[in-house]
Enzyme design. Sequence first.
Site, PDB file in Angstrom:
ATOM      1  N   TYR D  39      45.173  41.990  53.514  1.00 52.51           N
ATOM      2  CA  TYR D  39      44.321  41.228  52.605  1.00 52.51           C
ATOM      3  C   TYR D  39      44.300  41.853  51.214  1.00 52.51           C
ATOM      4  CZ  TYR D  39      40.113  39.444  50.401  1.00 52.51           C
ATOM      5  OH  TYR D  39      39.242  38.895  49.511  1.00 52.51           O
ATOM      6  N   PRO D  96      36.963  45.080  38.565  1.00 56.37           N
ATOM      7  CA  PRO D  96      35.918  44.587  39.453  1.00 56.37           C
ATOM      8  C   PRO D  96      36.533  44.085  40.758  1.00 56.37           C
ATOM      9  CG  PRO D  96      36.337  43.009  37.698  1.00 56.37           C
ATOM     10  CD  PRO D  96      37.163  44.217  37.397  1.00 56.37           C
ATOM     11  N   ALA D  98      35.870  43.159  44.621  1.00 59.24           N
ATOM     12  CA  ALA D  98      34.758  42.795  45.508  1.00 59.24           C
ATOM     13  C   ALA D  98      34.830  43.561  46.818  1.00 59.24           C
ATOM     14  CB  ALA D  98      34.800  41.291  45.779  1.00 59.24           C
ATOM     15  N   SER D 125      31.772  44.526  40.346  1.00 53.97           N
ATOM     16  CA  SER D 125      31.912  43.132  40.755  1.00 53.97           C
ATOM     17  C   SER D 125      30.577  42.507  41.126  1.00 53.97           C
ATOM     18  CB  SER D 125      32.860  43.042  41.957  1.00 53.97           C
ATOM     19  OG  SER D 125      32.832  41.746  42.512  1.00 53.97           O
ATOM     20  N   GLN D 146      30.681  42.599  36.095  1.00 57.00           N
ATOM     21  CA  GLN D 146      31.517  41.395  36.211  1.00 57.00           C
ATOM     22  C   GLN D 146      30.669  40.278  36.792  1.00 57.00           C
ATOM     23  OE1 GLN D 146      32.508  40.157  39.407  1.00 57.00           O
ATOM     24  NE2 GLN D 146      33.543  38.380  38.535  1.00 57.00           N
ATOM     25  N   TYR D 148      30.354  36.307  38.233  1.00 52.13           N
ATOM     26  CA  TYR D 148      30.808  34.967  38.603  1.00 52.13           C
ATOM     27  C   TYR D 148      29.679  33.992  38.305  1.00 52.13           C
ATOM     28  CZ  TYR D 148      34.883  36.641  41.181  1.00 52.13           C
ATOM     29  OH  TYR D 148      36.082  37.198  41.515  1.00 52.13           O
ATOM     30  N   THR D 174      34.360  36.305  34.971  1.00 50.83           N
ATOM     31  CA  THR D 174      35.669  35.988  35.546  1.00 50.83           C
ATOM     32  C   THR D 174      35.838  34.483  35.582  1.00 50.83           C
ATOM     33  OG1 THR D 174      35.737  37.978  36.885  1.00 50.83           O
ATOM     34  CG2 THR D 174      37.107  36.132  37.598  1.00 50.83           C
ATOM     35  N   LYS D 248      37.278  37.475  31.469  1.00 53.77           N
ATOM     36  CA  LYS D 248      38.439  37.976  32.224  1.00 53.77           C
ATOM     37  C   LYS D 248      39.188  36.797  32.827  1.00 53.77           C
ATOM     38  CE  LYS D 248      39.594  40.997  36.177  1.00 53.77           C
ATOM     39  NZ  LYS D 248      39.711  40.099  37.323  1.00 53.77           N
ATOM     40  N   HIS D 272      44.240  37.589  37.894  1.00 54.62           N
ATOM     41  CA  HIS D 272      43.478  37.967  39.080  1.00 54.62           C
ATOM     42  C   HIS D 272      44.360  38.729  40.077  1.00 54.62           C
ATOM     43  CE1 HIS D 272      39.319  37.067  40.439  1.00 54.62           C
ATOM     44  NE2 HIS D 272      39.789  37.511  41.575  1.00 54.62           N
ATOM     45  N   ARG D 275      45.954  36.855  42.823  1.00 48.99           N
ATOM     46  CA  ARG D 275      45.116  36.342  43.909  1.00 48.99           C
ATOM     47  C   ARG D 275      44.560  34.957  43.611  1.00 48.99           C
ATOM     48  NH1 ARG D 275      44.280  41.092  46.881  1.00 48.99           N
ATOM     49  NH2 ARG D 275      42.911  40.057  48.345  1.00 48.99           N
ATOM     50  N   ASP D 303      44.990  43.384  32.846  1.00 42.47           N
ATOM     51  CA  ASP D 303      44.796  43.570  34.281  1.00 42.47           C
ATOM     52  C   ASP D 303      45.961  42.943  35.024  1.00 42.47           C
ATOM     53  OD1 ASP D 303      43.068  43.868  36.803  1.00 42.47           O
ATOM     54  OD2 ASP D 303      43.360  41.689  36.739  1.00 42.47           O
ATOM     55  N   ARG D 307      50.419  50.306  38.192  1.00 48.45           N
ATOM     56  CA  ARG D 307      50.621  51.235  39.307  1.00 48.45           C
ATOM     57  C   ARG D 307      50.941  52.653  38.840  1.00 48.45           C
ATOM     58  NH1 ARG D 307      49.108  47.320  41.175  1.00 48.45           N
ATOM     59  NH2 ARG D 307      49.699  46.202  43.066  1.00 48.45           N
ATOM     60  N   ARG D 327      44.070  47.320  42.840  1.00 53.58           N
ATOM     61  CA  ARG D 327      44.473  47.734  44.193  1.00 53.58           C
ATOM     62  C   ARG D 327      44.570  49.251  44.334  1.00 53.58           C
ATOM     63  NH1 ARG D 327      47.242  43.004  43.296  1.00 53.58           N
ATOM     64  NH2 ARG D 327      46.999  41.372  44.872  1.00 53.58           N
TER      65      ARG D 327
END
Lengths: 380, 380, 380, 380
Positions: D39, D96, D98, D125, D146, D148, D174, D248, D272, D275, D303, D307, D327
């Site tokens: 996930y 952010p 979740a 988040s 952040q 929503y 976002t 964002k 995102h 995602r 964003d 890495r 991540r």
Amino acid sequence: MANMPSTPLSNTGILAEIRCAQDYEALAPRHLAAPTYAYIAGGSDNDITVTANRVAFAELAIVPRLLRDVRAGHTRLVIQGTAIGDSFALPILLAPVAHQRLAHEKAELESARAAHATGAGIILSTLSSCTLEEVARIAGRQRWFQLYFQPQPDVTLDLVQRAHRAGYGAIVITLDASIQTPSRSAQRAGFRLPPECVAANLLGYPAAAPAELAADDSRVFQGAMKHAPTWKDLASLIEKSPLPVWVKGVMHDGDARTLKQSGVAGLVVSNHGGRSLDGAPASLSVLPAIRAAVGDDYPLLLDGGIRSGSDAFKAIALGADAVLVGRLQVYALAVAGALGVAHMLKLLREELEACMAHAGCATLTDLRHATLVKVTTGIE
Amino acid sequence: MANMPSTPLSNTGILAEIRCAQDYEALAPRHLAAPTYAYIAGGSDNDITVTANRVAFAELAIVPRLLRDVRAGHTRLVIQGTAIGDSFALPILLAPVAHQRLAHEKAELESARAAHATGAGIILSTLSSCTLEEVARIAGRQRWFQLYFQPQPDVTLDLVQRAHRAGYGAIVITLDASIQTPSRSAQRAGFRLPPECVAANLLGYPAAAPAELAADDSRVFQGAMKHAPTWKDLASLIEKSPLPVWVKGVMHDGDARTLKQSGVAGLVVSNHGGRSLDGAPASLSVLPAIRAAVGDDYPLLLDGGIRSGSDAFKAIALGADAVLVGRLQVYALAVAGALGVAHMLKLLREELEACMAHAGCATLTDLRHATLVKVTTGIE
Amino acid sequence: MANMPSTPLSNTGILAEIRCAQDYEALAPRHLAAPTYAYIAGGSDNDITVTANRVAFAELAIVPRLLRDVRAGHTRLVIQGTAIGDSFALPILLAPVAHQRLAHEKAELESARAAHATGAGIILSTLSSCTLEEVARIAGRQRWFQLYFQPQPDVTLDLVQRAHRAGYGAIVITLDASIQTPSRSAQRAGFRLPPECVAANLLGYPAAAPAELAADDSRVFQGAMKHAPTWKDLASLIEKSPLPVWVKGVMHDGDARTLKQSGVAGLVVSNHGGRSLDGAPASLSVLPAIRAAVGDDYPLLLDGGIRSGSDAFKAIALGADAVLVGRLQVYALAVAGALGVAHMLKLLREELEACMAHAGCATLTDLRHATLVKVTTGIE
Amino acid sequence: MANMPSTPLSNTGILAEIRCAQDYEALAPRHLAAPTYAYIAGGSDNDITVTANRVAFAELAIVPRLLRDVRAGHTRLVIQGTAIGDSFALPILLAPVAHQRLAHEKAELESARAAHATGAGIILSTLSSCTLEEVARIAGRQRWFQLYFQPQPDVTLDLVQRAHRAGYGAIVITLDASIQTPSRSAQRAGFRLPPECVAANLLGYPAAAPAELAADDSRVFQGAMKHAPTWKDLASLIEKSPLPVWVKGVMHDGDARTLKQSGVAGLVVSNHGGRSLDGAPASLSVLPAIRAAVGDDYPLLLDGGIRSGSDAFKAIALGADAVLVGRLQVYALAVAGALGVAHMLKLLREELEACMAHAGCATLTDLRHATLVKVTTGIE
């Protein structure tokens, strides 16, 4: 289904398994401990730049030309910017590779002997396993000394003076290696420099005090870069050096222009064979812009990714006067010592000559006008 | 989920397993010793140019056109620049492939019979297993003789005169093969030319003295290239030859222009099927510039990478009058002799016709105006 | 690590394994005999164009837009150029796929039922397993009839009149399929059309006499293309047809312009799903030039490679009014009959809606102004 | 082969296996249940945009510069557009993300502690596992919230006021996540949010009524998008918010320009993390156009796909002031909690510093003028 050439180019004599210079790469793992091979073959981090160096050559094709008379052909050249020994039998120099004892007990003495025998140049590393004086006794006149700025300025200067006394023709300052991290594969293989690999040239000098970092200091900016040379250091060295000063590691045309203006005798376009900044471009890819920046007559060499005579051909066609050979040198050294390195250089030269003949170039001056094309279909 | 064509194009009769010309490539390994197959399939060194030849075709797409009447369609053409036999049933010639005894006992006699039966042309190699006189007795009028300049000028001239006497329509000088090295795979497979593979045309001549090299001589420049032809040699040959002289191996538009001006009757764009300079561009990729250089009406053929009728279509759309078929010829010869070669040629023609029908071209003249596009999305 | 949408889009109810329209492709092999699946999935020859159709979509990215009010959003559209039924609930039509009995016993009756239920259009194939009259009784008003020109002109005309009587809104002539060869994989799998797959619409007509070829005739030009329609045939059909005439198979902007001028009611850009000329470009890649050629208001559909709502989005953004769905239709039909096809259409619509919402497009008119970019880094 | 740096950068101390920030990615699967890892690692649908985000970085090379004095070098910066805490020790903020309880029992408390210890910023988040008030007690001053938009406007506003009271410096709305579908791999792995993962910040509010759909309503337009914010909602929030409002999710230069004009304090270019819309371009690829649209001085973050320190370098060179890490944050959190996250941030900073040193940049202001090139040969 092709006609055989009257004089076959397949090599006879030593090393029947070796049919081209790059074959030394395939053979090397049999002659090197696995961690050592991983260290030599790898670059830094994820080997992105190592790969880029090779791909840059593969993306170019050489256009053949017909019916030109090349019977007086040769690969000789004169490289300006050296105090002595400016005539080379072929446009190839052995790159300054540190710690050659990793590959052969007699280390740089073997490489130097091979360069001498074939008329190639050699650039001896500051971090050689043999001293520069030992190597000088064996090497031909086409010998240059690669210099790392040392934390103590007087040590740096002493190295220059020793090189001068030992008859080296130029100082080649490496400027792209202040920070280096080994490749992931070398890390995984657990490579460590063995105790017998000492930097012979530096043995007599007092060790530099380790950088002391304050709490908020950066290990990079205030650590590794503390003694990194600046434009001022370069100017000072050029002023004091009895030998012409070259710079190795240039990758930007603006830097090239400024270096030429600063009195540098010649440049080596290099990304340190992918062993410095992983993610730097292929050195071949920046060569044309740098040649354009310094003009046609300024001495310019290319280092990074040379594995064959056709690679050398492409580098020269894009503006280099000659090329440096790093890993292939070490592989041949590991496989068969001086004989291997000399054989590898002879193969590179014949591969280059074959490309020149195909492209109708009798001399390296002709080669500078050869046509390369990107691998493509011609329809845009 | 498509409607079936009223006249299915699937081939019946011989060789049910073969559904397209390229299938002979897949079948050939069953009919050839492994080292021989490796030798035929490979190019030189690392097969870079062999691959480039194929990729160049794959990168192009043919744009279909609608509703054009092609019921009077055909693939006939006239090729200028030959003394006799200028009418061809299809724009395909069998390339001059040496030593066809490797593939079939009767060698070029079979290939010539297949060309004759199908109306294709044949270019017989200097290094054929059968003599040019033997082949002439079987071949159709569309026969040309491929010539390698020999170390002895009188031998070269004698070959030309024999070809003239035997009724060949043109001399095709190969200029791109002075230096050749076998592919790595052929080397690994241990291929050697078997004793029964002799160059029949050359048997009666005295052997040329091997090149003697001085100590500093290059095996390339003073060796392999010692007898390589020059512009002067070409001019002399054209002057003396009773037959029109073509040149095979041109890859540069400047060379093409000069060759035309020198009185050459026609050109074959070729990189020797990737068997000469490994790293040369795809022959297809340089074709448009060469057609532009020699003008619309000058005879121009394409050699290198043709495996299907759509490949032939693309070459003609980019400027070739016709194409040469090398490896596919040998594969079909190995699989089924003259019958195989004739079948392969018939399949190539039908594949070409199908592309022409899709593109609304009834004739090869129409084809020259067909639209090709690079494989792309149309958004730049 | 993302927030869950308040209304999850995961589908519940039938076919829990299916989460997106393309999942029917993965499931289809369980519901079809292997040779049949190979036949449906393959294109012609080496599937080069099948692949190109998909790659063309993958090379484009959709740029999201923010904060636009799409609460009144919908996917409804009117398509000009049809006699009846010009309102569609979504910009998707079921492509004319022949012989649907291969996938389901009730064949096109199921597909038509699904189209009706979802508000999609259907283009029934000349080569359908059920007659056009049977399908008409079940289909919605958005039904068109695909026509192959028949060897006998009166048969062609009779099909048009039957379609008119049965209430079809337009005739869609397929012009890109005069020559077809199955894919290599279908050939290898040994696919043959089973006896129960008959072309129901053609049963009552006398069989056309097979083309007779003279000795020198081409199986292509004088065979397969003998009855291929020409511009004259098209003009004649348009004159006689009581229904608007569309053309499917256009790939060249010049053809598109001429077709429009000839009185054609609308066009379907198509390479027959890669089942006709293997090596033709992706239909998506030629769409922008064709839209530019016919102007903004001319009816234009896209066929070839549609597997998802984002594919439909991209086609519409590049100039299509709506898209055709071929293989996905057959896969869903094989998996679950009318229910499967309806579900697949619903998923396609929701996937398209989601892309529209992301791109800030409430309607298909907005979509035509959406921004696509090539997948790239933005540094050229 | 290479000289060793005087101050080796290999990390000692904790986690000897970790040699670079990205190593946390390789280690994470040992510390996370497989479905959870799937996930987190996945994006939406087929992970096309996840891949694009990475490829965009790989296609760029950093050009080294020589001899510049970087001994006073640092990575400090001021980011405008925040009420408090505008000084950052490094140009990195924790994105952010979740539901961090998926990775660590103490969830965002650990991340916040790590950000505080290293001087990085944190954007908490809305869907955090700990409340914004709990996190505020641990976090440094560089903390943003952040947001929503919630279906009920008063809930949205209450969240803003709580963030203000808890000392957050900015609100980051976002806007790119109104519709999300999990990746195919997460679906296959059977990931479900476990019951202990609740959105702590939202616990006290009444649940919003589920959207009721009429028969013909779209689950997208009238469902998921029913409560999606519009330009009007944004204007209203900016008017009422006591804190600066960032956005964002911007990917289009036109949107960026309008957002700036609307009074938004700063932007985060983001898809995102792949995602949201699968098939959106890499966020890095749209960054240059967005920077050009908003001008040099407007706050702009990047964003998506970061890495390594070289990724951060490239983003900043293309116009970002700083970057977000998503991540990698969760992976490090899973491997070693706050210690892991702090260590990962330290490695990123040192990797960035090493790139800066190679490129001759002592400060982030210098970095903005660094030279990137596409990976290429320099011959077009």
